[in-house]
Design a protein around this motif. Structure first.
Motif, mmCIF file in Angstrom:
data_model
loop_
_atom_site.group_PDB
_atom_site.id
_atom_site.type_symbol
_atom_site.label_atom_id
_atom_site.label_comp_id
_atom_site.label_asym_id
_atom_site.label_seq_id
_atom_site.Cartn_x
_atom_site.Cartn_y
_atom_site.Cartn_z
ATOM 1 N N PHE A 379 58.028 -24.059 16.228
ATOM 2 C CA PHE A 379 58.359 -22.766 15.705
ATOM 3 C C PHE A 379 57.178 -22.229 14.794
ATOM 4 C CE2 PHE A 379 62.401 -25.296 15.572
ATOM 5 C CZ PHE A 379 63.414 -24.329 16.055
ATOM 6 N N GLY A 380 56.258 -22.778 14.573
ATOM 7 C CA GLY A 380 55.361 -22.292 13.930
ATOM 8 C C GLY A 380 54.046 -21.679 14.620
ATOM 9 N N SER A 381 53.011 -20.911 14.090
ATOM 10 C CA SER A 381 52.179 -20.438 14.931
ATOM 11 C C SER A 381 51.019 -21.533 15.285
ATOM 12 C CB SER A 381 51.328 -19.389 14.191
ATOM 13 O OG SER A 381 50.793 -20.061 12.725
ATOM 14 N N GLN A 382 50.403 -21.434 16.197
ATOM 15 C CA GLN A 382 49.527 -22.442 16.829
ATOM 16 C C GLN A 382 48.101 -22.256 16.466
ATOM 17 O OE1 GLN A 382 50.856 -25.538 18.673
ATOM 18 N NE2 GLN A 382 52.492 -24.659 17.992
ATOM 19 N N ASN A 383 47.970 -22.680 15.020
ATOM 20 C CA ASN A 383 46.506 -22.774 14.718
ATOM 21 C C ASN A 383 45.806 -24.165 15.146
ATOM 22 O OD1 ASN A 383 46.560 -20.393 12.696
ATOM 23 N ND2 ASN A 383 48.122 -21.615 11.916
ATOM 24 N N MET A 384 46.548 -25.131 15.324
ATOM 25 C CA MET A 384 46.302 -26.387 15.808
ATOM 26 C C MET A 384 47.608 -26.942 16.571
ATOM 27 S SD MET A 384 43.563 -28.534 13.389
ATOM 28 C CE MET A 384 45.019 -28.781 12.469
ATOM 29 N N SER A 385 47.074 -27.769 17.504
ATOM 30 C CA SER A 385 48.469 -28.362 18.421
ATOM 31 C C SER A 385 49.121 -29.632 17.478
ATOM 32 C CB SER A 385 48.013 -28.803 19.672
ATOM 33 O OG SER A 385 47.216 -29.979 19.585
ATOM 34 N N TYR A 386 48.126 -30.181 16.544
ATOM 35 C CA TYR A 386 48.834 -31.222 16.026
ATOM 36 C C TYR A 386 48.982 -32.643 16.785
ATOM 37 C CZ TYR A 386 49.587 -27.637 12.433
ATOM 38 O OH TYR A 386 49.075 -26.346 11.678
ATOM 39 N N GLN A 387 48.567 -32.583 17.968
ATOM 40 C CA GLN A 387 49.176 -33.702 18.878
ATOM 41 C C GLN A 387 48.700 -35.149 18.424
ATOM 42 O OE1 GLN A 387 51.081 -33.607 21.940
ATOM 43 N NE2 GLN A 387 50.886 -35.541 21.571
ATOM 44 N N LEU A 388 47.457 -35.012 17.897
ATOM 45 C CA LEU A 388 46.786 -36.295 17.522
ATOM 46 C C LEU A 388 47.744 -36.859 16.136
ATOM 47 C CD1 LEU A 388 43.111 -35.700 17.505
ATOM 48 C CD2 LEU A 388 44.300 -36.639 19.297
ATOM 49 N N LEU A 389 47.937 -36.197 15.271
ATOM 50 C CA LEU A 389 48.881 -36.231 14.317
ATOM 51 C C LEU A 389 50.245 -36.826 14.599
ATOM 52 C CD1 LEU A 389 47.713 -33.931 11.419
ATOM 53 C CD2 LEU A 389 47.165 -36.388 11.682
ATOM 54 N N VAL A 390 50.826 -36.076 15.691
ATOM 55 C CA VAL A 390 52.269 -36.308 16.114
ATOM 56 C C VAL A 390 52.255 -37.587 16.943
ATOM 57 C CG1 VAL A 390 53.675 -35.470 17.835
ATOM 58 C CG2 VAL A 390 52.701 -34.020 16.566
ATOM 59 N N THR A 391 51.297 -37.769 17.722
ATOM 60 C CA THR A 391 51.208 -39.275 18.530
ATOM 61 C C THR A 391 51.153 -40.353 17.351
ATOM 62 O OG1 THR A 391 50.200 -38.383 20.119
ATOM 63 C CG2 THR A 391 50.135 -40.313 20.186
ATOM 64 N N SER A 392 50.215 -40.051 16.391
ATOM 65 C CA SER A 392 50.108 -41.247 15.332
ATOM 66 C C SER A 392 51.221 -41.612 14.537
ATOM 67 C CB SER A 392 48.930 -40.870 14.350
ATOM 68 O OG SER A 392 47.730 -40.280 14.839
ATOM 69 N N TYR A 393 52.123 -40.480 14.178
ATOM 70 C CA TYR A 393 53.434 -40.825 13.546
ATOM 71 C C TYR A 393 54.575 -41.473 14.487
ATOM 72 C CZ TYR A 393 51.783 -38.584 9.073
ATOM 73 O OH TYR A 393 51.153 -38.382 8.014
ATOM 74 N N TRP A 394 54.300 -41.026 15.713
ATOM 75 C CA TRP A 394 55.096 -41.598 16.734
ATOM 76 C C TRP A 394 54.979 -42.982 16.869
ATOM 77 C CZ3 TRP A 394 59.627 -40.299 18.628
ATOM 78 C CH2 TRP A 394 60.191 -39.065 18.962
ATOM 79 N N SER A 395 53.762 -43.444 17.012
ATOM 80 C CA SER A 395 53.244 -44.842 16.950
ATOM 81 C C SER A 395 53.596 -45.681 15.856
ATOM 82 C CB SER A 395 51.717 -44.895 17.323
ATOM 83 O OG SER A 395 51.012 -44.643 16.231
ATOM 84 N N VAL A 396 53.480 -45.124 14.702
ATOM 85 C CA VAL A 396 53.998 -46.087 13.773
ATOM 86 C C VAL A 396 55.306 -46.179 13.732
ATOM 87 C CG1 VAL A 396 54.061 -45.976 11.138
ATOM 88 C CG2 VAL A 396 52.098 -45.141 12.376
ATOM 89 N N LEU A 397 56.298 -45.311 13.790
ATOM 90 C CA LEU A 397 57.773 -45.252 14.083
ATOM 91 C C LEU A 397 58.231 -46.225 15.137
ATOM 92 C CD1 LEU A 397 58.600 -41.594 13.221
ATOM 93 C CD2 LEU A 397 58.813 -43.752 11.731
ATOM 94 N N ALA A 398 57.489 -46.199 16.287
ATOM 95 C CA ALA A 398 57.659 -47.164 17.270
ATOM 96 C C ALA A 398 57.386 -48.581 17.204
ATOM 97 C CB ALA A 398 56.978 -46.693 18.516
ATOM 98 N N ALA A 399 56.327 -48.810 16.461
ATOM 99 C CA ALA A 399 55.961 -49.974 15.870
ATOM 100 C C ALA A 399 56.979 -50.600 14.991
ATOM 101 C CB ALA A 399 54.504 -50.036 15.373
ATOM 102 N N MET A 400 57.386 -49.751 14.009
ATOM 103 C CA MET A 400 58.069 -50.377 12.954
ATOM 104 C C MET A 400 59.427 -50.600 13.794
ATOM 105 S SD MET A 400 57.400 -47.530 9.995
ATOM 106 C CE MET A 400 58.726 -48.211 9.049
ATOM 107 N N GLY A 401 59.974 -49.920 14.647
ATOM 108 C CA GLY A 401 61.042 -50.309 15.542
ATOM 109 C C GLY A 401 61.188 -51.475 16.304
#
Length: 476
Positions: A379-401
């Motif tokens: 929903f926000g403006s695309q100043n950055m895509s945040y893909q690196l941070l998004v994948t990082s947090y996904w990876s932590v949650l997947a590892a915890m699972g």
């Protein structure tokens, strides 16, 4: 970061569960479209996949409950050696993969070229003013690099790859301290080899710089957590470290609003420590105060450098993020490929089951961070895509699972320990009934006084036999 379950944690996990279901349905639907399934076939496929995710999780839990105890027999030294070997192998593989991609497949930068054009060194030129702090800082770094090496895209790509690899390494150590070793190793593998991360290493955009700085502050937060866990630590040193973290979080928020997640992470670490409520209030108030002070100081310095008012500087920053909200048909997925996204989403879904099986929860911060990132991406403006941070947090949650499959055995041991504690604390509780020992044991010695039924007379109490001196007992 471990804390008790409460209404806030339950709310975050409920929203996260809904988000996981939406993402899984989206990816499965996309795969069904590729395979040209019908509408009803897609619904059936979504249901089957969700049931399979639960079934596989339960199967792994049972296998660990039955044979996982054998892993405990491995010595700590062997585990440490395996961890070092795995981490070095993954990081080396990440370097080699990027070098191979650069040597054999790189022809020009991916994506937009606007930052390259703004950073290009020309006679009498300078870096143009950019409202987005991270973009301005990145353009300035590119301009300095080009002033030494020339206006070469390859120079910028090398800088990008170095920043990305440094961010991956910092993120590994941060998660190792904050969550655990297994989670850190899995997260590192995802960041090292997923295509979403690899492609951003060959774009001249500010994501890699911000990712490296963000993980650096996250690593400092993990060091603060380790210091708080020490038996001997001083309150003054803790407050000083918190003030430094507040400065870093404030500056990162000035560069991009998503830096506020660092302040949230600091608060989670503070509240996870068992201490007096008053001291927690002091700690959080101190770090929040220095955070706001740093942010306002950055606005003031921007206003002075741009010859504008402080209010205009704050307003221009605010307009970047909180003015226009509209659906931009983007989702904060873990990877660019369907296979990678489904794999990580499956592990992240297991994290939900692990939350329901454990007494404590240690993933609420990462859930909240991923939810906020998903909202900004969608929903926000695309100043950055945040893909690196998004994948990082996904990876932590997947590892915890994935590691949550050990929760069943831990739960049983915890219940046994709790029952023993209850017996110790509650003396009125019915005592444990022990069976009689069937083995013969030595009886307790009882002192006796010798007595007889027949008492002889005094003249009979003579036992010496009188003999002559020359008697040599010669029997004849």
């Amino acid at each position: 970061m471990i804390s008790k379950k409460n209404w806030f944690a339950l709310s975050i996990w409920a929203v996260y569960s809904i988000m996981i279901c939406i993402f899984l349905a989206t990816y499965i639907n996309a795969q069904c479209v590729v395979l040209k399934f019908g509408e009803y076939a897609t619904i059936v496929a979504v249901c089957l996949v969700c049931i399979s995710i639960l079934g596989i999780y339960r199967l792994f839990s049972m296998l660990y409950e039955k044979w996982g105890q054998k892993l405990n027999s491995v010595s700590n030294r062997s585990k440490s050696l395996l961890e070092v070997f795995f981490a070095l192998s993954v990081f080396t593989g990440a370097i080699l993969m990027r070098v191979y991609q650069y040597v054999h497949h790189f022809t020009e930068c991916y994506g937009t070229m606007q930052f390259y054009e703004m950073a290009t060194v020309t006679e009498g030129g300078s870096v143009p003013a950019i409202s987005h702090g991270a973009s301005y800082l990145y353009t300035g770094m590119l301009s300095i690099l080009f002033s030494f090496l020339g206006n070469k895209q390859a120079a910028g790509i090398v800088m990008q790859l170095v920043l990305q690899l440094a961010g991956i390494l910092l993120f590994y150590f941060a998660i190792r301290n904050l969550v655990g070793k297994l989670e850190a190793m899995f997260s590192m593998a995802v960041l090292a080899f997923f295509s979403a991360i690899l492609d951003y290493g060959f774009t001249l955009m500010p994501e890699n710089l911000y990712f490296c700085m963000f993980t650096g502050i996250l690593f400092l937060i993990s060091l603060y957590k380790k210091y708080e866990e020490m038996e001997e630590h001083k309150i003054t040193v803790s407050i000083l470290l918190l003030l430094m973290l507040g400065i870093g979080a404030g500056y990162m928020t000035y560069l991009d609003v998503i830096g506020m997640l660092l302040l949230v992470g600091i608060c989670f670490v503070v509240l996870a420590k068992k201490r007096d409520r008053g001291r927690n209030i002091i700690y959080i108030s101190s770090v929040s105060g220095i955070f706001l002070l740093t942010l306002f100081m950055m606005f003031f310095m921007e206003a002075v450098s741009e010859s504008t008012s402080f209010v205009n500087a704050v307003y221009s920053w605010w307009n970047l993020y909180f003015v226009k909200f509209s659906w931009n048909y983007m989702i904060a997925g873990p990877d660019l490929t369907l296979a990678g996204s489904l794999l990580v989403c499956t592990g992240a879904a297991w994290c939900i089951f692990g939350f329901l099986r454990k007494k404590d929860e240690n993933g609420c911060f990462y859930m909240l961070s991923l939810i906020v990132l998903a909202l900004f991406v969608s929903f926000g403006s695309q100043n950055m895509s945040y893909q690196l941070l998004v994948t990082s947090y996904w990876s932590v949650l997947a590892a915890m699972g994935i590691t949550s499959v050990t929760a069943m055995k831990e739960k049983k041991e915890e219940m046994e320990n709790r029952s023993m504690e209850n017996l110790t604390e509650n003396p009125e509780q019915k005592p444990v009934q022990f069976i009689e020992n069937p083995l013969p044991l030595p009886k307790k010695h009882v002192k006796k006084t010798m007595d007889y039924k027949f008492e002889p007379e005094e003249h009979l109490m003579k036992y010496d036999i009188e003999v002559k001196d020359d008697d040599d007992f010669d029997l004849k």
